[in-house]
Design a protein around this motif. Structure first.
Motif, PDB file in Angstrom:
ATOM      1  N   GLY B  80       0.824  -1.212   0.000  1.00  0.00           N
ATOM      2  CA  GLY B  80       0.000   0.000   0.000  1.00  0.00           C
ATOM      3  C   GLY B  80       0.855   1.258   0.000  1.00  0.00           C
ATOM      4  O   GLY B  80       0.555   2.233  -0.698  1.00  0.00           O
ATOM      5  N   PHE B  81       1.938   1.232   0.777  1.00  0.00           N
ATOM      6  CA  PHE B  81       2.856   2.375   0.834  1.00  0.00           C
ATOM      7  C   PHE B  81       3.477   2.609  -0.544  1.00  0.00           C
ATOM      8  O   PHE B  81       3.533   3.745  -1.033  1.00  0.00           O
ATOM      9  CB  PHE B  81       3.932   2.114   1.890  1.00  0.00           C
ATOM     10  CG  PHE B  81       5.079   3.087   1.867  1.00  0.00           C
ATOM     11  CD1 PHE B  81       4.882   4.420   2.205  1.00  0.00           C
ATOM     12  CD2 PHE B  81       6.346   2.682   1.491  1.00  0.00           C
ATOM     13  CE1 PHE B  81       5.939   5.325   2.168  1.00  0.00           C
ATOM     14  CE2 PHE B  81       7.401   3.573   1.453  1.00  0.00           C
ATOM     15  CZ  PHE B  81       7.195   4.902   1.795  1.00  0.00           C
ATOM     16  N   VAL B  82       3.929   1.521  -1.188  1.00  0.00           N
ATOM     17  CA  VAL B  82       4.569   1.652  -2.505  1.00  0.00           C
ATOM     18  C   VAL B  82       3.568   2.168  -3.531  1.00  0.00           C
ATOM     19  O   VAL B  82       3.863   3.085  -4.309  1.00  0.00           O
ATOM     20  CB  VAL B  82       5.151   0.286  -2.966  1.00  0.00           C
ATOM     21  CG1 VAL B  82       5.695   0.375  -4.381  1.00  0.00           C
ATOM     22  CG2 VAL B  82       6.243  -0.159  -2.014  1.00  0.00           C
ATOM     23  N   MET B  83       2.341   1.604  -3.519  1.00  0.00           N
ATOM     24  CA  MET B  83       1.354   2.008  -4.523  1.00  0.00           C
ATOM     25  C   MET B  83       0.772   3.391  -4.252  1.00  0.00           C
ATOM     26  O   MET B  83       0.105   3.955  -5.109  1.00  0.00           O
ATOM     27  CB  MET B  83       0.232   0.962  -4.604  1.00  0.00           C
ATOM     28  CG  MET B  83       0.643  -0.338  -5.271  1.00  0.00           C
ATOM     29  SD  MET B  83       1.390  -0.134  -6.913  1.00  0.00           S
ATOM     30  CE  MET B  83       0.013   0.490  -7.865  1.00  0.00           C
ATOM     31  N   SER B  84       1.002   3.926  -3.046  1.00  0.00           N
ATOM     32  CA  SER B  84       0.533   5.298  -2.774  1.00  0.00           C
ATOM     33  C   SER B  84       1.510   6.322  -3.362  1.00  0.00           C
ATOM     34  O   SER B  84       1.192   7.500  -3.467  1.00  0.00           O
ATOM     35  CB  SER B  84       0.365   5.525  -1.271  1.00  0.00           C
ATOM     36  OG  SER B  84       1.632   5.659  -0.648  1.00  0.00           O
ATOM     37  N   LEU B  85       2.709   5.862  -3.751  1.00  0.00           N
ATOM     38  CA  LEU B  85       3.669   6.757  -4.413  1.00  0.00           C
ATOM     39  C   LEU B  85       3.151   7.044  -5.837  1.00  0.00           C
ATOM     40  O   LEU B  85       2.267   6.333  -6.324  1.00  0.00           O
ATOM     41  CB  LEU B  85       5.052   6.089  -4.458  1.00  0.00           C
ATOM     42  CG  LEU B  85       5.678   5.748  -3.089  1.00  0.00           C
ATOM     43  CD1 LEU B  85       6.960   4.949  -3.278  1.00  0.00           C
ATOM     44  CD2 LEU B  85       5.963   7.001  -2.283  1.00  0.00           C
ATOM     45  N   VAL B  87       2.862   6.253  -8.857  1.00  0.00           N
ATOM     46  CA  VAL B  87       3.100   5.197  -9.847  1.00  0.00           C
ATOM     47  C   VAL B  87       1.770   4.604 -10.297  1.00  0.00           C
ATOM     48  O   VAL B  87       0.780   4.640  -9.564  1.00  0.00           O
ATOM     49  CB  VAL B  87       3.976   4.042  -9.281  1.00  0.00           C
ATOM     50  CG1 VAL B  87       5.395   4.496  -9.048  1.00  0.00           C
ATOM     51  CG2 VAL B  87       3.384   3.466  -8.002  1.00  0.00           C
ATOM     52  N   PHE B 226      -4.769  -2.685  -5.318  1.00  0.00           N
ATOM     53  CA  PHE B 226      -3.299  -2.729  -5.181  1.00  0.00           C
ATOM     54  C   PHE B 226      -2.879  -2.323  -3.770  1.00  0.00           C
ATOM     55  O   PHE B 226      -2.336  -1.256  -3.569  1.00  0.00           O
ATOM     56  CB  PHE B 226      -2.650  -1.786  -6.197  1.00  0.00           C
ATOM     57  CG  PHE B 226      -3.180  -1.947  -7.587  1.00  0.00           C
ATOM     58  CD1 PHE B 226      -2.648  -2.903  -8.427  1.00  0.00           C
ATOM     59  CD2 PHE B 226      -4.223  -1.155  -8.030  1.00  0.00           C
ATOM     60  CE1 PHE B 226      -3.155  -3.077  -9.698  1.00  0.00           C
ATOM     61  CE2 PHE B 226      -4.729  -1.312  -9.302  1.00  0.00           C
ATOM     62  CZ  PHE B 226      -4.196  -2.270 -10.134  1.00  0.00           C
ATOM     63  N   TYR B 227      -3.154  -3.138  -2.802  1.00  0.00           N
ATOM     64  CA  TYR B 227      -2.723  -2.796  -1.441  1.00  0.00           C
ATOM     65  C   TYR B 227      -2.546  -4.056  -0.626  1.00  0.00           C
ATOM     66  O   TYR B 227      -2.951  -5.114  -1.081  1.00  0.00           O
ATOM     67  CB  TYR B 227      -3.712  -1.851  -0.761  1.00  0.00           C
ATOM     68  CG  TYR B 227      -5.139  -2.316  -0.751  1.00  0.00           C
ATOM     69  CD1 TYR B 227      -5.614  -3.108   0.279  1.00  0.00           C
ATOM     70  CD2 TYR B 227      -6.013  -1.973  -1.794  1.00  0.00           C
ATOM     71  CE1 TYR B 227      -6.930  -3.541   0.284  1.00  0.00           C
ATOM     72  CE2 TYR B 227      -7.322  -2.400  -1.790  1.00  0.00           C
ATOM     73  CZ  TYR B 227      -7.781  -3.184  -0.761  1.00  0.00           C
ATOM     74  OH  TYR B 227      -9.085  -3.618  -0.761  1.00  0.00           O
TER      75      TYR B 227
END
Lengths: 293, 227
Positions: B80-85, B87, B226-227
Protein backbone atom coordinates in the motif's frame (compact mmCIF):
# COMPACT_ATOMS: atom_id res chain seq x y z
CA UNK A 1 -14.26 27.14 -5.80
CA UNK A 2 -12.53 24.06 -7.25
CA UNK A 3 -13.12 20.67 -5.72
CA UNK A 4 -10.34 18.77 -3.96
CA UNK A 5 -12.22 15.60 -4.73
CA UNK A 6 -15.48 14.47 -6.30
CA UNK A 7 -17.04 11.05 -6.47
CA UNK A 8 -20.09 10.47 -8.68
CA UNK A 9 -22.09 7.26 -8.52
CA UNK A 10 -19.08 5.30 -7.29
CA UNK A 11 -19.56 1.59 -6.60
CA UNK A 12 -16.96 -0.90 -5.42
CA UNK A 13 -17.91 -4.49 -4.70
CA UNK A 14 -16.04 -7.11 -2.71
CA UNK A 15 -17.33 -10.61 -1.92
CA UNK A 16 -18.60 -9.56 1.54
CA UNK A 17 -19.01 -5.81 1.16
CA UNK A 18 -20.10 -3.20 -1.34
CA UNK A 19 -19.72 0.55 -1.50
CA UNK A 20 -22.85 1.72 -3.31
CA UNK A 21 -23.61 4.86 -5.32
CA UNK A 22 -21.36 7.24 -3.46
CA UNK A 23 -21.70 10.89 -4.46
CA UNK A 24 -19.38 13.15 -2.52
CA UNK A 25 -17.50 16.40 -3.01
CA UNK A 26 -14.96 18.26 -0.93
CA UNK A 27 -14.18 21.89 -1.84
CA UNK A 28 -10.48 22.74 -1.88
CA UNK A 29 -9.16 23.98 1.46
CA UNK A 30 -11.78 22.20 3.56
CA UNK A 31 -11.53 19.35 6.04
CA UNK A 32 -13.98 16.47 5.86
CA UNK A 33 -14.39 13.87 8.58
CA UNK A 34 -15.67 10.40 7.69
CA UNK A 35 -17.65 8.76 10.46
CA UNK A 36 -18.72 5.14 10.35
CA UNK A 37 -18.56 1.86 12.19
CA UNK A 38 -16.07 -0.87 11.22
CA UNK A 39 -16.90 -2.12 7.74
CA UNK A 40 -18.87 0.99 6.80
CA UNK A 41 -16.63 1.60 3.78
CA UNK A 42 -14.35 4.38 5.06
CA UNK A 43 -11.09 2.62 4.15
CA UNK A 44 -12.46 1.53 0.76
CA UNK A 45 -13.45 5.12 0.00
CA UNK A 46 -9.99 6.41 0.94
CA UNK A 47 -8.27 3.67 -1.08
CA UNK A 48 -10.34 4.58 -4.14
CA UNK A 49 -9.31 8.23 -3.76
CA UNK A 50 -5.67 7.29 -3.20
CA UNK A 51 -5.54 5.13 -6.34
CA UNK A 52 -5.04 1.88 -4.39
CA UNK A 53 -8.28 0.44 -5.74
CA UNK A 54 -10.35 1.04 -8.86
CA UNK A 55 -14.11 1.61 -8.76
CA UNK A 56 -16.39 -0.89 -10.49
CA UNK A 57 -18.64 1.99 -11.57
CA UNK A 58 -18.75 5.77 -11.32
CA UNK A 59 -16.18 8.51 -11.69
CA UNK A 60 -13.57 9.90 -9.33
CA UNK A 61 -11.66 13.16 -9.67
CA UNK A 62 -8.87 14.18 -7.33
CA UNK A 63 -7.55 17.76 -7.51
CA UNK A 64 -8.95 18.00 -11.02
CA UNK A 65 -7.32 14.74 -12.16
CA UNK A 66 -9.62 11.92 -13.30
CA UNK A 67 -8.76 8.66 -11.56
CA UNK A 68 -7.22 6.30 -12.48
CA UNK A 69 -6.28 7.88 -15.84
CA UNK A 70 -4.20 10.64 -14.24
CA UNK A 71 -3.33 8.87 -11.01
CA UNK A 72 0.39 9.73 -11.20
CA UNK A 73 -0.35 13.46 -11.38
CA UNK A 74 -2.94 13.13 -8.61
CA UNK A 75 -0.69 11.01 -6.36
CA UNK A 76 2.08 13.62 -6.64
CA UNK A 77 -0.23 15.98 -4.73
CA UNK A 78 -1.75 13.48 -2.30
CA UNK A 79 -0.57 12.29 1.08
CA UNK A 80 -2.19 8.98 2.05
CA UNK A 81 -1.72 7.36 5.44
CA UNK A 82 -3.83 4.44 6.45
CA UNK A 83 -3.96 2.37 9.59
CA UNK A 84 -3.10 -0.83 7.71
CA UNK A 85 -0.23 0.66 5.70
CA UNK A 86 3.23 -0.50 6.83
CA UNK A 87 6.75 0.70 6.22
CA UNK A 88 9.81 -1.52 5.67
CA UNK A 89 10.78 -2.85 9.10
CA UNK A 90 14.39 -3.59 8.14
CA UNK A 91 15.03 -0.02 6.99
CA UNK A 92 15.51 3.17 8.96
CA UNK A 93 13.18 6.15 8.94
CA UNK A 94 15.96 8.10 7.17
CA UNK A 95 15.91 5.52 4.34
CA UNK A 96 12.14 6.02 4.00
CA UNK A 97 12.55 9.81 4.09
CA UNK A 98 15.13 9.64 1.29
CA UNK A 99 12.83 7.38 -0.76
CA UNK A 100 9.84 9.71 -0.39
CA UNK A 101 11.99 12.81 -0.96
CA UNK A 102 13.14 11.32 -4.28
CA UNK A 103 9.52 10.75 -5.31
CA UNK A 104 8.11 14.16 -4.31
CA UNK A 105 9.78 17.34 -5.57
CA UNK A 106 7.95 19.43 -2.95
CA UNK A 107 9.50 17.47 -0.05
CA UNK A 108 10.34 19.93 2.73
CA UNK A 109 13.47 18.68 4.55
CA UNK A 110 13.36 21.46 7.15
CA UNK A 111 9.75 20.61 8.01
CA UNK A 112 10.64 16.90 8.13
CA UNK A 113 13.36 17.75 10.66
CA UNK A 114 10.90 19.75 12.71
CA UNK A 115 8.41 16.85 12.70
CA UNK A 116 11.19 14.45 13.73
CA UNK A 117 11.82 16.59 16.81
CA UNK A 118 8.15 17.15 17.59
CA UNK A 119 7.29 13.46 17.27
CA UNK A 120 10.49 12.50 19.12
CA UNK A 121 11.52 10.06 16.37
CA UNK A 122 15.06 8.91 15.58
CA UNK A 123 15.75 8.91 11.86
CA UNK A 124 18.57 6.38 12.19
CA UNK A 125 16.38 3.77 13.90
CA UNK A 126 15.00 0.83 11.87
CA UNK A 127 11.21 0.80 11.71
CA UNK A 128 11.00 -2.65 13.32
CA UNK A 129 12.27 -1.07 16.54
CA UNK A 130 9.44 1.51 16.54
CA UNK A 131 6.36 1.21 18.70
CA UNK A 132 2.92 1.37 17.06
CA UNK A 133 2.60 5.04 17.95
CA UNK A 134 6.04 5.81 16.50
CA UNK A 135 5.17 3.96 13.28
CA UNK A 136 1.97 6.02 12.92
CA UNK A 137 3.92 9.22 13.51
CA UNK A 138 6.62 8.15 11.03
CA UNK A 139 4.02 7.53 8.34
CA UNK A 140 2.43 10.88 9.09
CA UNK A 141 5.83 12.60 8.87
CA UNK A 142 6.45 11.00 5.46
CA UNK A 143 3.09 12.33 4.28
CA UNK A 144 3.18 15.80 5.80
CA UNK A 145 6.75 16.67 4.74
CA UNK A 146 5.86 16.07 1.08
CA UNK A 147 3.52 19.10 1.43
CA UNK A 148 0.48 17.50 -0.21
CA UNK A 149 -2.48 19.55 -1.45
CA UNK A 150 -4.82 16.77 -0.35
CA UNK A 151 -4.25 14.67 2.75
CA UNK A 152 -6.14 11.37 3.04
CA UNK A 153 -5.93 9.86 6.52
CA UNK A 154 -7.53 6.58 7.50
CA UNK A 155 -7.88 6.33 11.28
CA UNK A 156 -4.75 8.40 12.02
CA UNK A 157 -5.13 8.23 15.80
CA UNK A 158 -6.33 4.64 16.29
CA UNK A 159 -4.31 2.68 18.82
CA UNK A 160 -2.25 5.67 19.98
CA UNK A 161 -1.62 6.39 23.63
CA UNK A 162 -2.98 9.75 24.87
CA UNK A 163 0.38 11.54 24.52
CA UNK A 164 1.04 10.30 20.98
CA UNK A 165 -2.57 11.08 20.06
CA UNK A 166 -2.21 14.64 21.31
CA UNK A 167 1.04 15.08 19.33
CA UNK A 168 -0.57 13.77 16.15
CA UNK A 169 -3.64 15.96 16.59
CA UNK A 170 -1.47 19.04 17.24
CA UNK A 171 0.50 18.37 14.06
CA UNK A 172 -2.73 17.88 12.15
CA UNK A 173 -4.25 21.07 13.56
CA UNK A 174 -1.22 22.95 12.30
CA UNK A 175 -1.54 21.42 8.85
CA UNK A 176 -5.21 22.28 8.80
CA UNK A 177 -4.43 25.95 9.36
CA UNK A 178 -3.03 26.00 5.83
CA UNK A 179 -6.11 27.21 3.95
CA UNK A 180 -4.93 25.75 0.65
CA UNK A 181 -4.75 22.21 1.97
CA UNK A 182 -7.71 19.84 1.88
CA UNK A 183 -8.05 16.92 4.24
CA UNK A 184 -10.30 13.87 4.28
CA UNK A 185 -9.90 11.74 7.36
CA UNK A 186 -11.74 8.92 9.00
CA UNK A 187 -11.82 8.18 12.67
CA UNK A 188 -13.65 6.10 15.20
CA UNK A 189 -13.23 9.00 17.56
CA UNK A 190 -16.01 11.42 16.80
CA UNK A 191 -14.47 13.95 19.22
CA UNK A 192 -11.45 14.29 16.87
CA UNK A 193 -13.75 14.80 13.93
CA UNK A 194 -15.99 17.26 15.77
CA UNK A 195 -12.90 19.23 16.74
CA UNK A 196 -11.12 19.30 13.36
CA UNK A 197 -13.62 18.88 10.53
CA UNK A 198 -15.45 21.58 8.58
CA UNK A 199 -17.72 18.98 7.01
CA UNK A 200 -18.86 15.57 8.12
CA UNK A 201 -19.95 12.53 6.16
CA UNK A 202 -21.68 9.58 7.78
CA UNK A 203 -21.05 6.25 6.07
CA UNK A 204 -23.02 3.17 6.95
CA UNK A 205 -23.30 -0.19 5.18
CA UNK A 206 -21.35 1.12 2.21
CA UNK A 207 -23.63 4.14 1.67
CA UNK A 208 -23.40 7.82 2.49
CA UNK A 209 -26.30 8.39 4.84
CA UNK A 210 -25.65 12.07 5.54
CA UNK A 211 -23.08 14.68 4.57
CA UNK A 212 -23.16 18.32 5.68
CA UNK A 213 -21.05 20.94 7.39
CA UNK A 214 -20.24 20.33 11.03
CA UNK A 215 -22.07 23.36 12.41
CA UNK A 216 -25.28 22.37 10.57
CA UNK A 217 -25.06 18.85 12.04
CA UNK A 218 -24.61 20.12 15.58
CA UNK A 219 -27.25 22.86 15.22
CA UNK A 220 -29.85 20.53 13.78
CA UNK A 221 -29.92 17.79 16.39
CA UNK A 222 -31.31 18.07 19.92
CA UNK A 223 -32.05 15.85 22.89
CA UNK A 224 -35.51 16.62 24.30
CA UNK A 225 -36.55 15.44 27.74
CA UNK A 226 -40.28 15.34 28.50
CA UNK A 227 -42.28 14.44 31.56
CA UNK A 228 -45.48 12.44 31.41
CA UNK A 229 -47.18 10.37 28.75
CA UNK A 230 -46.43 10.99 25.08
CA UNK A 231 -48.66 10.23 22.09
CA UNK A 232 -48.13 6.64 20.88
CA UNK A 233 -47.27 7.88 17.38
CA UNK A 234 -44.38 10.13 18.52
CA UNK A 235 -41.75 7.72 17.13
CA UNK A 236 -43.25 8.16 13.64
CA UNK A 237 -43.09 11.97 13.65
CA UNK A 238 -40.86 13.70 11.14
CA UNK A 239 -37.42 14.36 12.62
CA UNK A 240 -37.76 11.98 15.59
CA UNK A 241 -34.90 9.48 15.43
CA UNK A 242 -35.44 7.71 18.74
CA UNK A 243 -37.66 7.72 21.82
CA UNK A 244 -36.57 6.20 25.12
CA UNK A 245 -38.75 6.06 28.23
CA UNK A 246 -37.25 5.99 31.71
CA UNK A 247 -39.96 6.03 34.38
CA UNK A 248 -42.07 9.12 33.89
CA UNK A 249 -39.37 10.78 31.79
CA UNK A 250 -38.94 10.31 28.04
CA UNK A 251 -35.90 11.23 25.99
CA UNK A 252 -36.25 12.01 22.30
CA UNK A 253 -33.41 12.50 19.86
CA UNK A 254 -34.63 14.72 17.08
CA UNK A 255 -33.55 16.64 14.03
CA UNK A 256 -35.37 19.96 13.64
CA UNK A 257 -36.19 20.37 17.33
CA UNK A 258 -38.35 23.49 17.03
CA UNK A 259 -41.12 21.75 15.10
CA UNK A 260 -41.04 18.66 17.33
CA UNK A 261 -41.15 20.73 20.53
CA UNK A 262 -44.20 22.56 19.12
CA UNK A 263 -45.94 19.26 18.37
CA UNK A 264 -45.08 17.88 21.82
CA UNK A 265 -46.49 20.95 23.58
CA UNK A 266 -49.59 20.84 21.38
CA UNK A 267 -50.04 17.19 22.47
CA UNK A 268 -49.90 18.28 26.12
CA UNK A 269 -46.38 17.02 26.87
CA UNK A 270 -44.31 18.74 29.57
CA UNK A 271 -41.01 19.57 27.80
CA UNK A 272 -38.36 19.81 30.54
CA UNK A 273 -35.19 20.43 28.52
CA UNK A 274 -33.85 20.77 24.98
CA UNK A 275 -30.07 20.16 24.84
CA UNK A 276 -27.46 19.94 22.08
CA UNK A 277 -26.11 16.51 21.13
CA UNK A 278 -22.51 15.57 20.43
CA UNK A 279 -21.44 14.05 17.12
CA UNK A 280 -21.36 10.50 18.45
CA UNK A 281 -24.96 10.75 19.61
CA UNK A 282 -25.95 12.31 16.29
CA UNK A 283 -24.21 9.52 14.36
CA UNK A 284 -25.91 6.79 16.41
CA UNK A 285 -29.29 8.49 16.01
CA UNK A 286 -28.74 8.85 12.25
CA UNK A 287 -27.74 5.20 11.82
CA UNK A 288 -30.69 3.98 13.89
CA UNK A 289 -32.96 6.22 11.88
CA UNK A 290 -31.59 4.63 8.70
CA UNK A 291 -30.30 8.00 7.53
CA UNK A 292 -33.79 8.98 6.41
CA UNK A 293 -33.95 12.24 8.34
CA UNK B 1 0.59 8.48 -18.92
CA UNK B 2 3.31 6.54 -20.72
CA UNK B 3 5.56 4.44 -18.46
CA UNK B 4 8.53 6.10 -20.17
CA UNK B 5 7.37 9.43 -18.77
CA UNK B 6 7.49 7.93 -15.31
CA UNK B 7 10.89 6.31 -15.76
CA UNK B 8 12.43 8.10 -12.73
CA UNK B 9 9.81 6.49 -10.44
CA UNK B 10 10.39 3.05 -12.00
CA UNK B 11 14.13 3.51 -11.44
CA UNK B 12 13.45 4.57 -7.86
CA UNK B 13 11.43 1.40 -7.17
CA UNK B 14 14.15 -0.80 -8.69
CA UNK B 15 16.79 0.96 -6.60
CA UNK B 16 14.59 0.44 -3.52
CA UNK B 17 14.42 -3.34 -4.12
CA UNK B 18 18.17 -3.47 -4.76
CA UNK B 19 18.75 -1.57 -1.51
CA UNK B 20 16.53 -3.98 0.38
CA UNK B 21 18.00 -7.23 -0.92
CA UNK B 22 21.59 -6.59 -2.02
CA UNK B 23 23.24 -8.11 1.06
CA UNK B 24 21.38 -11.41 0.82
CA UNK B 25 22.02 -11.59 -2.93
CA UNK B 26 25.73 -11.03 -2.35
CA UNK B 27 25.63 -14.06 -0.05
CA UNK B 28 24.04 -16.14 -2.84
CA UNK B 29 26.76 -15.02 -5.27
CA UNK B 30 29.38 -15.98 -2.66
CA UNK B 31 27.85 -19.44 -2.24
CA UNK B 32 27.66 -19.77 -6.04
CA UNK B 33 31.35 -18.95 -6.38
CA UNK B 34 32.14 -21.62 -3.76
CA UNK B 35 30.09 -24.10 -5.81
CA UNK B 36 31.99 -23.16 -8.97
CA UNK B 37 35.30 -23.63 -7.15
CA UNK B 38 34.20 -27.13 -6.15
CA UNK B 39 33.14 -27.94 -9.71
CA UNK B 40 36.40 -26.53 -11.09
CA UNK B 41 38.58 -28.75 -8.92
CA UNK B 42 37.40 -31.55 -11.26
CA UNK B 43 37.43 -34.44 -8.77
CA UNK B 44 34.29 -36.57 -9.07
CA UNK B 45 33.04 -35.89 -5.53
CA UNK B 46 33.75 -32.12 -5.63
CA UNK B 47 32.15 -31.93 -9.06
CA UNK B 48 28.91 -33.52 -7.85
CA UNK B 49 28.89 -31.58 -4.58
CA UNK B 50 29.59 -28.33 -6.46
CA UNK B 51 26.87 -29.03 -9.05
CA UNK B 52 24.36 -29.75 -6.33
CA UNK B 53 25.34 -26.63 -4.39
CA UNK B 54 25.12 -24.53 -7.56
CA UNK B 55 21.59 -25.78 -8.24
CA UNK B 56 20.55 -25.13 -4.65
CA UNK B 57 22.00 -21.60 -4.81
CA UNK B 58 20.24 -20.85 -8.11
CA UNK B 59 16.87 -22.10 -6.88
CA UNK B 60 17.26 -20.29 -3.56
CA UNK B 61 18.24 -17.02 -5.28
CA UNK B 62 15.23 -17.27 -7.60
CA UNK B 63 12.80 -17.99 -4.75
CA UNK B 64 14.35 -15.33 -2.53
CA UNK B 65 14.08 -12.62 -5.18
CA UNK B 66 10.40 -13.37 -5.74
CA UNK B 67 9.32 -13.90 -2.18
CA UNK B 68 11.08 -10.82 -0.81
CA UNK B 69 10.20 -8.42 -3.60
CA UNK B 70 6.56 -9.45 -4.03
CA UNK B 71 5.16 -11.86 -1.47
CA UNK B 72 6.71 -10.26 1.60
CA UNK B 73 5.70 -6.81 0.35
CA UNK B 74 2.09 -7.99 0.21
CA UNK B 75 2.21 -10.00 3.45
CA UNK B 76 3.83 -7.22 5.49
CA UNK B 77 1.47 -4.66 3.95
CA UNK B 78 4.17 -2.41 2.53
CA UNK B 79 2.52 -2.72 -0.90
CA UNK B 80 0.00 0.00 0.00
CA UNK B 81 2.86 2.38 0.83
CA UNK B 82 4.57 1.65 -2.51
CA UNK B 83 1.35 2.01 -4.52
CA UNK B 84 0.53 5.30 -2.77
CA UNK B 85 3.67 6.76 -4.41
CA UNK B 86 3.14 8.42 -7.82
CA UNK B 87 3.10 5.20 -9.85
CA UNK B 88 0.59 3.31 -11.99
CA UNK B 89 0.07 -0.47 -11.84
CA UNK B 90 2.04 -0.70 -15.12
CA UNK B 91 4.95 1.26 -13.58
CA UNK B 92 4.88 -1.10 -10.60
CA UNK B 93 4.86 -4.15 -12.89
CA UNK B 94 7.76 -2.82 -14.97
CA UNK B 95 9.68 -1.94 -11.82
CA UNK B 96 9.20 -5.46 -10.44
CA UNK B 97 10.29 -7.09 -13.70
CA UNK B 98 13.31 -4.80 -13.93
CA UNK B 99 13.97 -5.25 -10.20
CA UNK B 100 13.95 -9.01 -10.58
CA UNK B 101 16.22 -8.73 -13.60
CA UNK B 102 18.62 -7.06 -11.20
CA UNK B 103 18.04 -8.99 -7.97
CA UNK B 104 17.83 -12.42 -9.62
CA UNK B 105 19.53 -11.53 -12.90
CA UNK B 106 22.81 -10.36 -11.34
CA UNK B 107 23.56 -13.60 -9.42
CA UNK B 108 22.14 -15.60 -12.36
CA UNK B 109 24.42 -13.99 -14.93
CA UNK B 110 27.41 -14.20 -12.57
CA UNK B 111 26.78 -17.91 -12.05
CA UNK B 112 26.11 -18.66 -15.74
CA UNK B 113 29.31 -16.81 -16.68
CA UNK B 114 31.22 -18.48 -13.87
CA UNK B 115 29.96 -21.93 -14.89
CA UNK B 116 30.96 -21.37 -18.51
CA UNK B 117 34.36 -20.11 -17.38
CA UNK B 118 34.94 -23.10 -15.11
CA UNK B 119 33.87 -25.60 -17.79
CA UNK B 120 36.03 -24.03 -20.47
CA UNK B 121 39.13 -23.38 -18.36
CA UNK B 122 39.40 -26.52 -16.22
CA UNK B 123 39.67 -30.26 -16.96
CA UNK B 124 35.84 -30.50 -16.78
CA UNK B 125 34.72 -31.63 -20.28
CA UNK B 126 33.76 -28.65 -22.50
CA UNK B 127 30.83 -30.68 -23.86
CA UNK B 128 29.08 -30.09 -20.52
CA UNK B 129 28.49 -26.43 -21.44
CA UNK B 130 25.36 -27.03 -23.53
CA UNK B 131 23.81 -29.26 -20.90
CA UNK B 132 24.61 -26.66 -18.17
CA UNK B 133 23.05 -23.84 -20.15
CA UNK B 134 19.88 -25.88 -20.62
CA UNK B 135 19.68 -26.45 -16.86
CA UNK B 136 20.17 -22.70 -16.33
CA UNK B 137 17.43 -22.18 -18.93
CA UNK B 138 15.07 -24.29 -16.84
CA UNK B 139 15.82 -22.22 -13.73
CA UNK B 140 15.16 -19.06 -15.76
CA UNK B 141 11.80 -20.40 -16.94
CA UNK B 142 10.88 -21.59 -13.44
CA UNK B 143 11.74 -18.14 -12.10
CA UNK B 144 9.60 -16.45 -14.77
CA UNK B 145 6.64 -18.73 -13.96
CA UNK B 146 7.01 -18.18 -10.19
CA UNK B 147 7.39 -14.43 -10.68
CA UNK B 148 4.25 -14.34 -12.82
CA UNK B 149 2.22 -16.32 -10.32
CA UNK B 150 3.46 -14.04 -7.52
CA UNK B 151 2.34 -10.95 -9.44
CA UNK B 152 -1.02 -12.32 -10.54
CA UNK B 153 -2.15 -14.49 -7.61
CA UNK B 154 -2.41 -13.28 -4.01
CA UNK B 155 -2.74 -16.72 -2.39
CA UNK B 156 0.40 -17.61 -0.46
CA UNK B 157 -0.36 -21.32 -0.92
CA UNK B 158 -0.49 -21.12 -4.70
CA UNK B 159 2.67 -19.05 -4.75
CA UNK B 160 4.57 -21.56 -2.61
CA UNK B 161 3.25 -24.38 -4.80
CA UNK B 162 4.30 -22.59 -8.01
CA UNK B 163 7.79 -21.92 -6.69
CA UNK B 164 8.41 -25.42 -5.35
CA UNK B 165 6.80 -27.25 -8.28
CA UNK B 166 8.57 -25.26 -11.00
CA UNK B 167 11.97 -25.54 -9.31
CA UNK B 168 11.63 -29.22 -8.34
CA UNK B 169 10.88 -30.00 -11.99
CA UNK B 170 14.58 -29.42 -12.63
CA UNK B 171 15.14 -33.07 -11.57
CA UNK B 172 12.90 -34.70 -14.20
CA UNK B 173 14.22 -32.09 -16.66
CA UNK B 174 17.82 -33.22 -16.04
CA UNK B 175 16.70 -36.84 -16.40
CA UNK B 176 14.95 -35.97 -19.66
CA UNK B 177 18.13 -34.36 -21.01
CA UNK B 178 19.95 -37.58 -20.19
CA UNK B 179 17.50 -39.47 -22.42
CA UNK B 180 18.18 -37.28 -25.48
CA UNK B 181 21.25 -38.78 -27.26
CA UNK B 182 22.03 -35.51 -29.11
CA UNK B 183 22.43 -33.76 -25.75
CA UNK B 184 23.62 -36.54 -23.43
CA UNK B 185 26.13 -37.94 -25.92
CA UNK B 186 28.52 -34.98 -26.26
CA UNK B 187 28.43 -34.20 -22.50
CA UNK B 188 31.59 -36.12 -21.73
CA UNK B 189 33.51 -34.98 -24.77
CA UNK B 190 35.54 -31.82 -25.42
CA UNK B 191 33.41 -30.61 -28.37
CA UNK B 192 30.61 -28.12 -27.71
CA UNK B 193 27.72 -29.50 -29.77
CA UNK B 194 24.65 -27.29 -30.29
CA UNK B 195 22.28 -29.93 -31.66
CA UNK B 196 18.87 -29.03 -33.08
CA UNK B 197 17.27 -30.50 -29.95
CA UNK B 198 19.41 -28.36 -27.62
CA UNK B 199 18.68 -25.20 -29.61
CA UNK B 200 14.95 -26.01 -29.67
CA UNK B 201 14.82 -26.54 -25.88
CA UNK B 202 16.81 -23.39 -25.09
CA UNK B 203 14.73 -21.28 -27.50
CA UNK B 204 11.51 -22.63 -26.00
CA UNK B 205 12.73 -21.82 -22.48
CA UNK B 206 13.65 -18.23 -23.41
CA UNK B 207 10.52 -17.58 -25.49
CA UNK B 208 8.21 -19.14 -22.88
CA UNK B 209 9.85 -17.05 -20.14
CA UNK B 210 9.25 -13.86 -22.16
CA UNK B 211 5.66 -14.88 -23.02
CA UNK B 212 4.80 -15.69 -19.40
CA UNK B 213 6.20 -12.35 -18.21
CA UNK B 214 4.32 -10.46 -20.96
CA UNK B 215 1.03 -12.20 -20.18
CA UNK B 216 1.47 -11.38 -16.49
CA UNK B 217 1.81 -7.69 -17.35
CA UNK B 218 -1.48 -7.86 -19.22
CA UNK B 219 -3.16 -9.55 -16.23
CA UNK B 220 -1.59 -7.18 -13.68
CA UNK B 221 -2.78 -4.05 -15.47
CA UNK B 222 -6.34 -5.36 -15.21
CA UNK B 223 -6.27 -5.83 -11.44
CA UNK B 224 -8.75 -3.76 -9.43
CA UNK B 225 -6.92 -3.40 -6.12
CA UNK B 226 -3.30 -2.73 -5.18
CA UNK B 227 -2.72 -2.80 -1.44
Amino acid sequence: MTAALTLSGVCKRYPAFALEDVDLALPEGEIMGLVGVNGAGKSTLLRLLGGLALPDRGTIEVLGHPMPAQQVQAKREIGLASEDMRLYGSQTLRWHMDLVRAAYPRWDEAYAGELLRRFDLRAAQPLKAFSHGQRVKALLLLNLARRPRLLLLDEPTTGLDPVARAEVLEALSEVLRDAARSVLFSSHDTHDIERLADRITFLHGGRVIDARDTAAFLDDWRRIVCHGALPASVGQWDGVASVRANGSLSELRVRGAEAVVGLLRAAGADVRSVDPMNLEEIFVATVRGGGKH
Amino acid sequence: MSPLANLPMIRLLVAKDWDLFQRQLAAYVGAGILALALIGSAKPWTFYLGSLLLLVVLVAAACFAISTSLLTERKERTLGFVMSLPVTPLDFYLAKIAGNLVTFGVPFVVLVGGTAGVILSTPVPDGLLVWSLLVFGHVLLAHAVSLSVAMAVESEGWNTFAMIASMVLVNPFIMMLGQIPAIAGPMRGEAIVWSAEAIAILSTQVLLSAAVIGFTGWVHCRKRAFY
